[in-house]
Write a protein that holds these residues in place. Structure first.
Motif, PDB file in Angstrom:
ATOM      1  N   ALA A 123     -54.856  16.258  29.018  1.00 21.20           N
ATOM      2  CA  ALA A 123     -53.765  16.769  28.188  1.00 21.20           C
ATOM      3  C   ALA A 123     -53.580  15.921  26.935  1.00 21.20           C
ATOM      4  O   ALA A 123     -53.099  16.415  25.904  1.00 21.20           O
ATOM      5  CB  ALA A 123     -52.464  16.793  28.994  1.00 21.20           C
ATOM      6  N   GLN A 124     -53.953  14.679  26.991  1.00 21.46           N
ATOM      7  CA  GLN A 124     -53.812  13.822  25.831  1.00 21.46           C
ATOM      8  C   GLN A 124     -54.916  14.068  24.801  1.00 21.46           C
ATOM      9  O   GLN A 124     -54.773  13.703  23.637  1.00 21.46           O
ATOM     10  CB  GLN A 124     -53.829  12.346  26.268  1.00 21.46           C
ATOM     11  CG  GLN A 124     -52.590  11.947  27.039  1.00 21.46           C
ATOM     12  CD  GLN A 124     -52.671  10.519  27.552  1.00 21.46           C
ATOM     13  OE1 GLN A 124     -53.702   9.858  27.452  1.00 21.46           O
ATOM     14  NE2 GLN A 124     -51.555  10.056  28.114  1.00 21.46           N
ATOM     15  N   LYS A 125     -55.976  14.714  25.184  1.00 20.04           N
ATOM     16  CA  LYS A 125     -57.053  15.009  24.236  1.00 20.04           C
ATOM     17  C   LYS A 125     -56.618  16.176  23.350  1.00 20.04           C
ATOM     18  O   LYS A 125     -56.045  17.162  23.823  1.00 20.04           O
ATOM     19  CB  LYS A 125     -58.335  15.376  24.982  1.00 20.04           C
ATOM     20  CG  LYS A 125     -58.935  14.226  25.769  1.00 20.04           C
ATOM     21  CD  LYS A 125     -60.200  14.668  26.463  1.00 20.04           C
ATOM     22  CE  LYS A 125     -60.781  13.553  27.304  1.00 20.04           C
ATOM     23  NZ  LYS A 125     -61.939  13.989  28.038  1.00 20.04           N
ATOM     24  N   PRO A 126     -56.897  16.105  22.022  1.00 24.66           N
ATOM     25  CA  PRO A 126     -56.459  17.177  21.122  1.00 24.66           C
ATOM     26  C   PRO A 126     -57.225  18.482  21.328  1.00 24.66           C
ATOM     27  O   PRO A 126     -56.688  19.561  21.092  1.00 24.66           O
ATOM     28  CB  PRO A 126     -56.711  16.611  19.737  1.00 24.66           C
ATOM     29  CG  PRO A 126     -57.549  15.400  19.901  1.00 24.66           C
ATOM     30  CD  PRO A 126     -57.492  14.992  21.324  1.00 24.66           C
ATOM     31  N   ASP A 127     -58.435  18.461  21.795  1.00 22.15           N
ATOM     32  CA  ASP A 127     -59.213  19.696  21.927  1.00 22.15           C
ATOM     33  C   ASP A 127     -59.055  20.363  23.291  1.00 22.15           C
ATOM     34  O   ASP A 127     -59.771  21.295  23.621  1.00 22.15           O
ATOM     35  CB  ASP A 127     -60.695  19.398  21.669  1.00 22.15           C
ATOM     36  CG  ASP A 127     -61.263  18.393  22.656  1.00 22.15           C
ATOM     37  OD1 ASP A 127     -60.476  17.709  23.348  1.00 22.15           O
ATOM     38  OD2 ASP A 127     -62.503  18.305  22.742  1.00 22.15           O
ATOM     39  N   SER A 128     -58.091  19.923  24.076  1.00 22.98           N
ATOM     40  CA  SER A 128     -57.911  20.492  25.416  1.00 22.98           C
ATOM     41  C   SER A 128     -57.214  21.840  25.371  1.00 22.98           C
ATOM     42  O   SER A 128     -57.325  22.616  26.309  1.00 22.98           O
ATOM     43  CB  SER A 128     -57.129  19.521  26.302  1.00 22.98           C
ATOM     44  OG  SER A 128     -55.806  19.381  25.826  1.00 22.98           O
ATOM     45  N   GLY A 129     -56.471  22.169  24.332  1.00 23.57           N
ATOM     46  CA  GLY A 129     -55.766  23.438  24.236  1.00 23.57           C
ATOM     47  C   GLY A 129     -54.397  23.400  24.881  1.00 23.57           C
ATOM     48  O   GLY A 129     -53.692  24.420  24.907  1.00 23.57           O
ATOM     49  N   LEU A 130     -54.002  22.272  25.405  1.00 20.34           N
ATOM     50  CA  LEU A 130     -52.670  22.153  25.997  1.00 20.34           C
ATOM     51  C   LEU A 130     -51.679  21.761  24.923  1.00 20.34           C
ATOM     52  O   LEU A 130     -51.979  21.011  24.007  1.00 20.34           O
ATOM     53  CB  LEU A 130     -52.691  21.103  27.114  1.00 20.34           C
ATOM     54  CG  LEU A 130     -53.562  21.435  28.331  1.00 20.34           C
ATOM     55  CD1 LEU A 130     -53.586  20.254  29.283  1.00 20.34           C
ATOM     56  CD2 LEU A 130     -53.056  22.673  29.038  1.00 20.34           C
ATOM     57  N   VAL A 131     -50.463  22.297  25.008  1.00 21.47           N
ATOM     58  CA  VAL A 131     -49.427  22.041  24.014  1.00 21.47           C
ATOM     59  C   VAL A 131     -48.252  21.397  24.708  1.00 21.47           C
ATOM     60  O   VAL A 131     -47.894  21.760  25.828  1.00 21.47           O
ATOM     61  CB  VAL A 131     -48.989  23.368  23.352  1.00 21.47           C
ATOM     62  CG1 VAL A 131     -47.929  23.126  22.300  1.00 21.47           C
ATOM     63  CG2 VAL A 131     -50.181  24.093  22.785  1.00 21.47           C
ATOM     64  N   SER A 132     -47.600  20.447  24.039  1.00 19.09           N
ATOM     65  CA  SER A 132     -46.405  19.818  24.592  1.00 19.09           C
ATOM     66  C   SER A 132     -45.283  20.840  24.643  1.00 19.09           C
ATOM     67  O   SER A 132     -45.158  21.692  23.758  1.00 19.09           O
ATOM     68  CB  SER A 132     -45.962  18.642  23.735  1.00 19.09           C
ATOM     69  OG  SER A 132     -46.969  17.671  23.685  1.00 19.09           O
ATOM     70  N   PRO A 133     -44.455  20.781  25.662  1.00 19.60           N
ATOM     71  CA  PRO A 133     -43.355  21.755  25.740  1.00 19.60           C
ATOM     72  C   PRO A 133     -42.330  21.522  24.631  1.00 19.60           C
ATOM     73  O   PRO A 133     -41.972  20.399  24.321  1.00 19.60           O
ATOM     74  CB  PRO A 133     -42.738  21.508  27.117  1.00 19.60           C
ATOM     75  CG  PRO A 133     -43.220  20.186  27.552  1.00 19.60           C
ATOM     76  CD  PRO A 133     -44.462  19.891  26.813  1.00 19.60           C
ATOM     77  N   SER A 134     -41.871  22.633  24.059  1.00 16.58           N
ATOM     78  CA  SER A 134     -40.828  22.556  23.030  1.00 16.58           C
ATOM     79  C   SER A 134     -39.958  23.804  23.167  1.00 16.58           C
ATOM     80  O   SER A 134     -40.420  24.852  23.633  1.00 16.58           O
ATOM     81  CB  SER A 134     -41.428  22.458  21.630  1.00 16.58           C
ATOM     82  OG  SER A 134     -42.160  23.623  21.330  1.00 16.58           O
TER      83      SER A 134
END
Length: 170
Positions: A123-134
């Motif tokens: 999740a910390q990798k930018p290319d994983s496609g996961l977004v922080s909740p907002s």
């Protein structure tokens, strides 16, 4: 030693001819029969064929009782031994299963933690496609409109109508 426990025959036990028989002669000294007053005959008591002394009967009863008691004790000890062996065998197999389940539980806990760790790293990798909740990316579902309350049906309040509806058994 005599065969079949037959006593030896001597002069006192030999067969004598009966008086009045043709083989007997009046001059035969073996025919001199003593008169009852001259000889003492031993008194022979005859027992009933099934009569046994009381002490022997009581000993036989005690023997039967102890035989039954001994046989019962042997049987009971065999049952207890079998139960003990069976219980220990069951306990051993159940304990092995418990150890196996505990091992599997720790392995699953370790695997779960490893998956969480891998997910956190990916999740910390930018290319994983996961977004922080907002809040602006969250989906909000509107609540359902309020409905008016329906009135509850009224129950008859008189005891006479209640008694008429109850079965006769009450």
């Amino acid at each position: 030693m005599y065969p079949l426990n037959i006593p030896p025959q001597n002069e006192s036990t030999t067969q004598r001819p009966r008086p009045g028989s043709p083989a007997a002669s009046p001059s035969d000294p073996s025919l001199n029969v003593a008169k009852p007053s001259q000889t003492r005959s031993p008194q022979v008591r005859q027992f009933a064929p099934n009569a046994t002394p009381a002490w022997l009967t009581s000993l036989m009863t005690i023997q039967r009782g102890t035989l039954i008691l001994f046989t019962s004790a042997i049987g009971l000890s065999a049952i207890v031994y079998g139960y003990t062996v069976r219980t220990q065998d069951l306990w051993k197999s159940q304990y092995q299963q418990l150890k196996r389940l505990r091992t599997q539980e720790t392995q699953q806990a370790v695997m779960n933690e490893n998956l969480k760790q891998e997910l956190a790293i990916s999740a910390q990798k930018p290319d994983s496609g996961l977004v922080s909740p907002s809040p602006h990316l969250s989906v909000f579902i509107p609540s359902a409109p309020l409905r008016p309350l329906k009135p509850l049906p009224t129950l008859p309040s008189t005891p006479a109508t209640l008694k008429s509806k109850l079965p006769m058994g009450y």
